[in-house]
Design a protein around this motif. Structure first.
Motif, PDB file in Angstrom:
ATOM      1  N   ALA A 137       3.770 -15.640  13.456  1.00 50.87           N
ATOM      2  CA  ALA A 137       4.882 -14.258  12.938  1.00 50.87           C
ATOM      3  C   ALA A 137       6.384 -15.234  13.444  1.00 50.87           C
ATOM      4  CB  ALA A 137       4.609 -13.856  15.039  1.00 50.87           C
ATOM      5  N   GLY A 138       6.172 -16.689  13.418  1.00 46.77           N
ATOM      6  CA  GLY A 138       7.045 -16.870  13.128  1.00 46.77           C
ATOM      7  C   GLY A 138       8.309 -17.274  14.338  1.00 46.77           C
ATOM      8  N   ILE A 139       7.876 -17.406  15.086  1.00 44.60           N
ATOM      9  CA  ILE A 139       8.130 -17.425  16.919  1.00 44.60           C
ATOM     10  C   ILE A 139       8.758 -19.102  17.162  1.00 44.60           C
ATOM     11  CG2 ILE A 139       8.336 -16.444  19.075  1.00 44.60           C
ATOM     12  CD1 ILE A 139       7.476 -13.664  18.338  1.00 44.60           C
ATOM     13  N   VAL A 140       7.322 -19.307  17.245  1.00 46.48           N
ATOM     14  CA  VAL A 140       7.050 -20.742  17.315  1.00 46.48           C
ATOM     15  C   VAL A 140       6.685 -21.928  15.727  1.00 46.48           C
ATOM     16  CG1 VAL A 140       5.931 -22.321  17.759  1.00 46.48           C
ATOM     17  CG2 VAL A 140       5.860 -20.676  19.086  1.00 46.48           C
ATOM     18  N   LEU A 141       7.553 -22.527  16.130  1.00 47.82           N
ATOM     19  CA  LEU A 141       7.718 -24.042  14.489  1.00 47.82           C
ATOM     20  C   LEU A 141       6.776 -24.565  14.643  1.00 47.82           C
ATOM     21  CD1 LEU A 141      11.341 -23.503  13.503  1.00 47.82           C
ATOM     22  CD2 LEU A 141       9.939 -22.263  12.003  1.00 47.82           C
ATOM     23  N   LEU A 142       6.292 -25.453  14.017  1.00 41.58           N
ATOM     24  CA  LEU A 142       5.346 -26.161  14.059  1.00 41.58           C
ATOM     25  C   LEU A 142       5.501 -27.383  13.246  1.00 41.58           C
ATOM     26  CD1 LEU A 142       2.325 -27.277  15.116  1.00 41.58           C
ATOM     27  CD2 LEU A 142       1.719 -26.399  13.004  1.00 41.58           C
ATOM     28  N   PRO A 143       6.101 -28.099  14.127  1.00 47.86           N
ATOM     29  CA  PRO A 143       6.529 -29.486  13.951  1.00 47.86           C
ATOM     30  C   PRO A 143       4.961 -29.782  12.660  1.00 47.86           C
ATOM     31  CG  PRO A 143       7.860 -29.603  16.566  1.00 47.86           C
ATOM     32  CD  PRO A 143       6.417 -28.581  14.872  1.00 47.86           C
ATOM     33  N   ASP A 144       6.255 -30.703  11.171  1.00 47.94           N
ATOM     34  CA  ASP A 144       4.709 -30.888  10.630  1.00 47.94           C
ATOM     35  C   ASP A 144       4.055 -32.310  11.110  1.00 47.94           C
ATOM     36  OD1 ASP A 144       5.978 -29.839   8.653  1.00 47.94           O
ATOM     37  OD2 ASP A 144       7.260 -31.106   7.934  1.00 47.94           O
ATOM     38  N   ASP A 145       4.777 -33.298  11.709  1.00 47.71           N
ATOM     39  CA  ASP A 145       3.620 -34.221  12.184  1.00 47.71           C
ATOM     40  C   ASP A 145       3.265 -33.510  13.738  1.00 47.71           C
ATOM     41  OD1 ASP A 145       6.450 -33.724  13.652  1.00 47.71           O
ATOM     42  OD2 ASP A 145       6.246 -36.227  14.626  1.00 47.71           O
ATOM     43  N   GLN A 146       2.937 -32.590  14.023  1.00 47.67           N
ATOM     44  CA  GLN A 146       1.999 -31.831  15.079  1.00 47.67           C
ATOM     45  C   GLN A 146       1.025 -30.918  14.663  1.00 47.67           C
ATOM     46  OE1 GLN A 146       5.569 -31.353  17.938  1.00 47.67           O
ATOM     47  NE2 GLN A 146       4.754 -33.035  18.975  1.00 47.67           N
ATOM     48  N   THR A 147       0.504 -31.088  15.555  1.00 47.41           N
ATOM     49  CA  THR A 147      -0.871 -29.803  15.844  1.00 47.41           C
ATOM     50  C   THR A 147      -0.874 -29.204  17.123  1.00 47.41           C
ATOM     51  OG1 THR A 147      -2.026 -31.128  17.219  1.00 47.41           O
ATOM     52  CG2 THR A 147      -2.288 -31.398  14.910  1.00 47.41           C
ATOM     53  N   VAL A 148      -1.218 -27.666  16.467  1.00 51.92           N
ATOM     54  CA  VAL A 148      -1.039 -27.045  17.991  1.00 51.92           C
ATOM     55  C   VAL A 148      -2.559 -27.501  18.443  1.00 51.92           C
ATOM     56  CG1 VAL A 148      -2.718 -24.909  18.509  1.00 51.92           C
ATOM     57  CG2 VAL A 148      -1.481 -25.269  16.431  1.00 51.92           C
ATOM     58  N   GLU A 149      -2.735 -28.254  19.063  1.00 50.36           N
ATOM     59  CA  GLU A 149      -3.807 -28.900  20.389  1.00 50.36           C
ATOM     60  C   GLU A 149      -2.243 -29.663  20.213  1.00 50.36           C
ATOM     61  OE1 GLU A 149      -5.086 -28.861  16.674  1.00 50.36           O
ATOM     62  OE2 GLU A 149      -6.786 -27.137  17.421  1.00 50.36           O
ATOM     63  N   GLU A 150      -1.868 -30.095  20.478  1.00 48.90           N
ATOM     64  CA  GLU A 150      -0.842 -31.253  20.885  1.00 48.90           C
ATOM     65  C   GLU A 150       0.604 -30.115  21.822  1.00 48.90           C
ATOM     66  OE1 GLU A 150      -0.314 -35.233  18.340  1.00 48.90           O
ATOM     67  OE2 GLU A 150       0.216 -33.452  17.075  1.00 48.90           O
ATOM     68  N   LEU A 151       0.977 -29.103  20.420  1.00 52.09           N
ATOM     69  CA  LEU A 151       1.339 -27.339  21.300  1.00 52.09           C
ATOM     70  C   LEU A 151       1.207 -27.915  23.176  1.00 52.09           C
ATOM     71  CD1 LEU A 151       2.818 -25.707  18.396  1.00 52.09           C
ATOM     72  CD2 LEU A 151       4.038 -27.898  19.777  1.00 52.09           C
ATOM     73  N   VAL A 152      -0.547 -27.640  22.435  1.00 49.87           N
ATOM     74  CA  VAL A 152      -1.243 -27.223  24.189  1.00 49.87           C
ATOM     75  C   VAL A 152      -1.042 -27.987  25.219  1.00 49.87           C
ATOM     76  CG1 VAL A 152      -3.429 -26.708  25.252  1.00 49.87           C
ATOM     77  CG2 VAL A 152      -2.214 -25.303  22.367  1.00 49.87           C
ATOM     78  N   GLU A 153      -1.172 -29.821  24.640  1.00 50.16           N
ATOM     79  CA  GLU A 153      -0.930 -30.135  25.607  1.00 50.16           C
ATOM     80  C   GLU A 153       0.986 -30.617  26.464  1.00 50.16           C
ATOM     81  OE1 GLU A 153      -3.084 -32.581  26.759  1.00 50.16           O
ATOM     82  OE2 GLU A 153      -5.297 -31.507  25.537  1.00 50.16           O
ATOM     83  N   MET A 154       1.035 -29.918  25.351  1.00 51.39           N
ATOM     84  CA  MET A 154       2.503 -30.240  25.691  1.00 51.39           C
ATOM     85  C   MET A 154       3.212 -29.677  26.736  1.00 51.39           C
ATOM     86  SD  MET A 154       4.377 -30.948  22.553  1.00 51.39           S
ATOM     87  CE  MET A 154       5.939 -30.081  22.700  1.00 51.39           C
ATOM     88  N   ARG A 155       2.477 -28.136  26.894  1.00 50.13           N
ATOM     89  CA  ARG A 155       1.902 -27.189  27.848  1.00 50.13           C
ATOM     90  C   ARG A 155       2.937 -25.912  26.961  1.00 50.13           C
ATOM     91  NH1 ARG A 155       0.104 -26.168  32.444  1.00 50.13           N
ATOM     92  NH2 ARG A 155      -0.217 -23.884  31.092  1.00 50.13           N
ATOM     93  N   LEU A 156       3.408 -26.055  26.222  1.00 50.54           N
ATOM     94  CA  LEU A 156       4.514 -25.007  25.492  1.00 50.54           C
ATOM     95  C   LEU A 156       4.260 -23.652  25.842  1.00 50.54           C
ATOM     96  CD1 LEU A 156       6.776 -24.368  23.245  1.00 50.54           C
ATOM     97  CD2 LEU A 156       5.496 -24.785  21.468  1.00 50.54           C
ATOM     98  N   GLY A 157       2.486 -22.797  25.204  1.00 47.03           N
ATOM     99  CA  GLY A 157       2.265 -22.166  25.536  1.00 47.03           C
ATOM    100  C   GLY A 157       2.592 -21.554  27.137  1.00 47.03           C
ATOM    101  N   ALA A 158       2.753 -22.450  27.220  1.00 42.99           N
ATOM    102  CA  ALA A 158       2.919 -21.814  29.594  1.00 42.99           C
ATOM    103  C   ALA A 158       4.423 -21.108  29.392  1.00 42.99           C
ATOM    104  CB  ALA A 158       2.912 -22.776  30.279  1.00 42.99           C
ATOM    105  N   VAL A 159       5.040 -20.989  28.554  1.00 45.53           N
ATOM    106  CA  VAL A 159       6.275 -20.609  27.930  1.00 45.53           C
ATOM    107  C   VAL A 159       5.783 -19.504  27.841  1.00 45.53           C
ATOM    108  CG1 VAL A 159       8.204 -20.018  26.882  1.00 45.53           C
ATOM    109  CG2 VAL A 159       7.648 -22.510  27.815  1.00 45.53           C
ATOM    110  N   PHE A 160       5.170 -18.537  26.801  1.00 45.43           N
ATOM    111  CA  PHE A 160       5.159 -17.414  26.697  1.00 45.43           C
ATOM    112  C   PHE A 160       3.459 -16.915  26.962  1.00 45.43           C
ATOM    113  CE2 PHE A 160       6.503 -19.501  22.994  1.00 45.43           C
ATOM    114  CZ  PHE A 160       7.541 -18.984  22.542  1.00 45.43           C
ATOM    115  N   MET A 161       3.023 -17.249  27.756  1.00 44.88           N
ATOM    116  CA  MET A 161       1.846 -17.297  29.118  1.00 44.88           C
ATOM    117  C   MET A 161       2.195 -17.524  30.865  1.00 44.88           C
ATOM    118  SD  MET A 161      -1.597 -18.073  26.822  1.00 44.88           S
ATOM    119  CE  MET A 161      -2.721 -17.834  27.876  1.00 44.88           C
ATOM    120  N   PRO A 162       2.959 -16.765  31.154  1.00 47.73           N
ATOM    121  CA  PRO A 162       3.340 -17.100  32.565  1.00 47.73           C
ATOM    122  C   PRO A 162       2.133 -17.228  33.407  1.00 47.73           C
ATOM    123  CG  PRO A 162       4.819 -15.739  31.745  1.00 47.73           C
ATOM    124  CD  PRO A 162       4.177 -16.059  30.385  1.00 47.73           C
TER     125      PRO A 162
END
Length: 166
Positions: free
Chosen positions: A121-146
């Motif tokens: 949807a273009g709400i989150v930008l995935l950096p070229d050097d990272q994977t979705v799994e790494e974003l999960v490990e960083m807990r970025l999803g917690a911002v959207f799933m409190p």
């Protein structure tokens, strides 16, 4: 009132488990919108998303169900991407369920699916050097799933257990 009538008429549940949360438009994304300190007084507008979080009590046990839908019956493209992302997260978790499955693994899988939809949807930008799994490990999803993947239900709507460490 229709939910309460339907739950009683079809299933015999006589009481709601908690005050239903019914938000539309921007309030559909506010966790626990519509309580005594902030009454639910917004008019539904054409194009709004509606979110209903409701549950009944049946023989002393709580339940909880949440559904979202476009007020006019038609998803915008961005609404559809988010809705389908949540639906995909639900399907992934259902497929994982079984003996010995970790609640935390289910949560992280759901969070990954939500992040994929937000990237589409273009709400989150995935950096070229990272994977979705790494974003999960960083807990970025917690911002959207409190509230996380969800919560256990039982004698109370929010029964014990299911928290991620940390």
């Amino acid at each position: 009132s229709l939910f309460r009538h339907y739950a009683y008429f079809t299933g015999g549940a006589r009481h709601v488990g908690y005050t239903p949360i019914c938000g539309c438009g921007p309030n559909a994304s506010v966790l626990h919108y519509g309580h005594a300190a902030a009454p639910n007084d917004v008019q539904i507008q054409d194009g709004d998303m509606c979110l209903f979080d409701m549950g009944v009590e049946y023989y002393g046990y709580g339940s909880d169900v949440t559904c979202s839908f476009p007020a006019n019956g038609v998803f915008t493209m961005q609404q559809r991407v988010i809705y389908e992302g949540v639906l995909n997260a639900q399907r992934v978790v259902y497929d994982m369920c079984g003996d010995g499955t970790s609640w935390i693994d289910c949560h992280q899988a759901a969070e990954g699916e939500i992040l994929k939809a937000l990237i589409t949807a273009g709400i989150v930008l995935l950096p070229d050097d990272q994977t979705v799994e790494e974003l999960v490990e960083m807990r970025l999803g917690a911002v959207f799933m409190p509230h996380g993947l969800g919560h256990f239900i039982g004698i109370d709507t929010h029964d014990v257990g299911g928290d991620l460490p940390g």
